[in-house]
Design a protein around this motif. Structure first.
Motif, PDB file in Angstrom:
ATOM      1  N   HIS A  50       0.842  -1.201   0.000  1.00 18.36           N
ATOM      2  CA  HIS A  50       0.000   0.000   0.000  1.00 18.36           C
ATOM      3  C   HIS A  50       0.873   1.246   0.000  1.00 18.36           C
ATOM      4  O   HIS A  50       2.095   1.151   0.072  1.00 18.36           O
ATOM      5  N   HIS A  55       1.339   3.955   2.041  1.00 16.36           N
ATOM      6  CA  HIS A  55       1.874   4.748   3.155  1.00 16.36           C
ATOM      7  C   HIS A  55       3.388   4.891   2.999  1.00 16.36           C
ATOM      8  O   HIS A  55       4.053   3.999   2.469  1.00 16.36           O
ATOM      9  N   ASP A  75       5.755   4.590   5.036  1.00 12.31           N
ATOM     10  CA  ASP A  75       6.603   3.558   5.636  1.00 12.31           C
ATOM     11  C   ASP A  75       6.681   2.312   4.743  1.00 12.31           C
ATOM     12  O   ASP A  75       7.361   1.350   5.073  1.00 12.31           O
ATOM     13  N   HIS A  76       5.975   2.360   3.579  1.00 12.44           N
ATOM     14  CA  HIS A  76       6.037   1.247   2.619  1.00 12.44           C
ATOM     15  C   HIS A  76       6.510   1.679   1.222  1.00 12.44           C
ATOM     16  O   HIS A  76       7.033   0.855   0.485  1.00 12.44           O
ATOM     17  N   HIS A 128      -7.438  -0.968   5.533  1.00 19.36           N
ATOM     18  CA  HIS A 128      -6.423  -0.216   6.284  1.00 19.36           C
ATOM     19  C   HIS A 128      -6.885   1.232   6.213  1.00 19.36           C
ATOM     20  O   HIS A 128      -8.025   1.487   5.818  1.00 19.36           O
ATOM     21  N   ASP A 145      -0.274  -3.951   6.117  1.00 20.53           N
ATOM     22  CA  ASP A 145      -0.973  -3.341   7.251  1.00 20.53           C
ATOM     23  C   ASP A 145      -2.460  -3.645   7.093  1.00 20.53           C
ATOM     24  O   ASP A 145      -2.965  -3.660   5.973  1.00 20.53           O
TER      25      ASP A 145
HETATM   26 ZN    ZN Z   1       0.045   1.603   6.491  1.00 23.15          ZN
END
Ligand code: ZN
Ligand code: ZN
Length: 720
Positions: free
Chosen positions: A225, A227, A229-230, A298, A320
């Motif tokens: 996804h 975000h 942090d990804h 999410h 997530d």
């Molecule tokens: Zn996430």
């Protein structure tokens, strides 16, 4: 009691009963832990018994040792004197420093300082992490260097390698590699936000020599996804793997990656492959590896779990996720997850750990948040409403638009990332927008207050985000006023609380209404936020339903991974030797018989970047910390080539240290020293270097004597 809560109560009762049944096991486990603990290791018969014996010997020798040490000191002092003596004969004057502190004190201060600075600036270095968890794969024994050296990869193993995201100081930097016989696929490339310990560093990116060496073997890159942090590290890492490697993700995820890449200069068109997870397609990635994307819920559109099919079984990466009974988004394809679990079986489940410490299940739906935003609009109908949330919360933004439209309000977006995300969401058809509701910021401010709704960034108290700028009056179009209502549709990310409080204080000082999530008792309105991550009981259900053969917590700090593993063993009942708490860089092998084991490590670490996306060297961070604590002090000497003497009064620059106007005596002392020090001709470069070193050391000593601090001293010598 309705059917649903009855079912829930029954499930809970069953869970509690099963826990009660497991209690003897848990006690046994506790006793085992007692045996493993530090003290027991040192008891007679313990594995570290020898160490105790050694330390006893040491203690006996201690007085002698001390004496030896003091002797040692003396002799180094003598040596130093001897050195000085020779120096004196060859070149520079030994100037008597008018100081009352010993040099040793200064050296001690410098050593302590450099230890502190090092500790602060090296938190991101992974090395061989301490991991004596009972789930560490070695019965709680620490992995050793020789174990790593002698590890031989098994040819038939599928290797799961967390490159980032496990057990670091904060959540982020998610990246997992899966390798089989020289074919590598990568899942996610995230960033980790640096904390205040890293001055001038904005974020960190996974760094791996192993990936550098194996770049050509990377056959596909997959994203769960969008975000940060990804996907945050895409701008730095994607170009590195070249334009041919296929990049897979949902429409929204690929849209966000494209947006990010469009900000990077000179990047060729990449091989983007949009996946529709509803098709349940098994995508062939390499001769031996294929993957399927499964739609899960999410706090962002287009979120997926990924099932990687390998010769040794299916590896499920949860990404997530959260459960939601009544989602705004397309309902989760949880049936497909269970189908995969029940038909082919999951050999290893990598499950995220973010909210493992939050008890219970997900409390409400995103619709409730929407209803409450509507309530705010009803209760504060006459003024402007400013709503602050994460820019990736596209479905929440949709709520705001719907509630506003229903009340004849218009909506404007503020903040770079907010506008970006709405744009990508529109293009990926991830958001429904009511007609004639969105307006430009510069136009909406001309409307009467009761028509104005603004959605902005800054819910985490970020100094430079829109909300704070509206408070201080730095925003181009809006200054907060007493009739405004500001809604925080978010929870503080741990560590951000003080900054958020600062923003709230600023808003209240302007007389505005502030409505925050989790403070329902103040305004009778809430909840206003829903976490994107599953709670403890959700994890119990998820792992029970997917009944994986092996379990590996990921996406979390070490305590989260550990608690996640405990949940899997104690509540779900996965045997301990099928659970691994791994660290970044661990090589986890999935064997043909579907057992897992740790076998060796790859070197991993972090690259640091500033807010202009430029790399920051670790040495620079250390200097910044040093300067922030002690300051910097520059002496500029102009000396004669012929005589070596000063031609003019030395220039002195002090920054972040002492204020020169108030320090005449000290500066006078230093000028005096410099005059006395420069009375010899300096012929060679080596001479000049020695002179500089001595000036540096002596000036540091004088400054330490006067202030108790050792700034970075930089002598500059011009010969004319
Ligand atoms: Zn996430
Ligand atoms: Zn995440």
């Amino acid at each position: 009691m309705n059917d649903k809560s009855k079912l829930e109560a029954e499930r809970r009762a069953k869970l509690l009963k099963s826990r009660a049944e497991r209690l003897p096991d848990i006690k046994k486990q506790f006793e085992e832990n007692q045996k493993r603990n530090f003290n027991a290791n040192f008891a007679p018969g313990g594995k570290d018994e020898k160490l105790v014996a050694k330390s006893h010997k040491h203690a006996k020798n201690a007085p002698k040792g001390q004496k030896k040490a003091s002797n040692g000191k003396k002799s180094t002092k003598n040596q130093a004197n001897a050195k000085n003596a020779t120096n004196q004969t060859d070149k520079h004057s030994e100037v008597k420093l008018l100081v009352s502190t010993r040099k040793g004190e200064m050296v001690h201060h410098q050593r302590m300082l450099s230890q502190d600075v090092n500790a602060q600036a090296t938190q991101h270095i992974v090395g061989i992490p301490v991991n004596k968890s009972r789930y560490n794969g070695f019965n709680g024994n620490q992995l050793t260097l020789s174990q790593i050296r002698t590890a031989r990869p098994s040819r038939d193993a599928v290797r799961i390698i967390p490159v980032g995201g496990l057990g670091e100081f904060g959540i982020g930097k998610n990246m997992t590699a899966i390798e089989y016989q020289g074919e590598i696929i990568l899942i996610d490339m995230g960033t980790l936000f640096a904390n205040a310990d890293y001055p001038g560093v904005n974020y960190m990116v996974p760094d791996s020599k192993w990936l550098d060496d194996n770049r050509d073997k990377v056959k596909a890159i997959l994203f769960t996804h969008a975000h940060l942090d990804h996907i945050g590290a895409c701008r730095h890492l994607l170009p590195y793997f070249g334009p041919l490697v296929p990049i897979y993700g949902s429409a929204f995820t690929i849209g966000m990656i494209k947006k990010q890449m469009s900000e990077v200069p000179d990047v060729p068109e990449m091989n983007y492959q949009v996946v529709n997870p509803m098709e349940h397609k098994d995508i062939r990635l390499t001769p031996h590896l294929s993957a399927e994307f499964i739609h899960m819920l999410h706090s962002i559109p287009g979120n997926c779990a990924i099932a990687v099919r390998t010769p040794n079984g299916t590896i499920m990466l949860s990404g997530d996720w959260r459960f939601e009974d009544n989602p705004m988004d397309i309902p989760a394809d949880y049936d497909r997850m269970k189908e995969i679990a029940n038909t082919e079986g999951i050999a290893v489940l990598l499950n995220e750990s973010t909210n493992i410490d939050v008890p219970g299940t997900h409390p409400h739906s995103e619709y409730d948040v929407g209803d409450n935003i509507g309530k705010v609009m009803d209760n504060y109908a006459t003024g402007r409403i400013i709503i602050s949330c994460f820019s990736s919360q596209v479905k929440r933004i949709e709520c705001v638009l719907r509630e506003a439209a229903a009340r004849g309000r218009k909506v404007a977006f503020a903040g770079f990332s907010m506008i970006n995300n709405v744009e990508v969401a529109l293009r990926a058809k991830a958001i429904k927008v009511p007609k004639d509701t969105i307006m430009k910021m510069e136009d909406i401010v001309k409307l009467p207050d009761e028509k104005v709704t603004i959605v902005c960034t800054g819910s985490q108290g970020e100094m430079n985000a829109v909300l704070n700028r509206m408070v201080t009056g730095a925003h181009r179009h809006i200054k907060v006023k007493a009739s405004d209502t500001i809604v925080f549709c978010s929870s503080p990310i741990p560590g951000n609380e003080p900054k958020i409080m600062g923003t709230v204080d600023g808003l209240l000082r302007e007389g505005a209404q502030v409505i925050q999530h989790n403070k329902t008792h103040l305004t009778n309105i809430g909840p206003l936020h829903l976490s994107g991550h599953a709670y403890y009981e959700d994890h119990v259900k998820y792992v029970t339903d997917l009944h994986p053969k092996n379990y590996m917590p990921y996406h979390g700090e070490f305590y989260m991974l550990e608690h996640n593993a405990e949940m899997a063993e104690n509540v779900v009942g996965i045997p301990r030797d099928h659970i691994l708490v791994a660290d970044d860089g661990d090589i986890v092998e999935l064997m043909p018989d579907q057992t897992i084991r740790k076998n060796g490590r790859i070197p991993v670490g972090n690259k640091l970047y500033d807010d202009a996306d430029q790399q920051v060297n670790e040495a620079v961070v250390k200097d910044r910390i040093h300067i922030s604590r002690e300051g910097i002090f520059v002496v500029i000497l102009t000396i004669s080539k012929k005589t070596g003497r000063l031609i003019k009064t030395p220039d002195i620059v002090s920054r972040a240290f002492i204020y020169l106007d108030n320090s005449e005596e000290l500066i006078g002392k230093i000028r005096h020293y410099l005059r006395a020090k420069t009375d010899h001709t300096v012929n060679s470069d080596a001479d000049l270097k020695t002179l500089k070193d001595e000036i540096k050391e002596d000036v540091t000593h004088i400054l330490y004597d006067a202030t108790g601090h050792t700034p970075i001293v930089i002598p500059v010598i011009n010969k004319v």
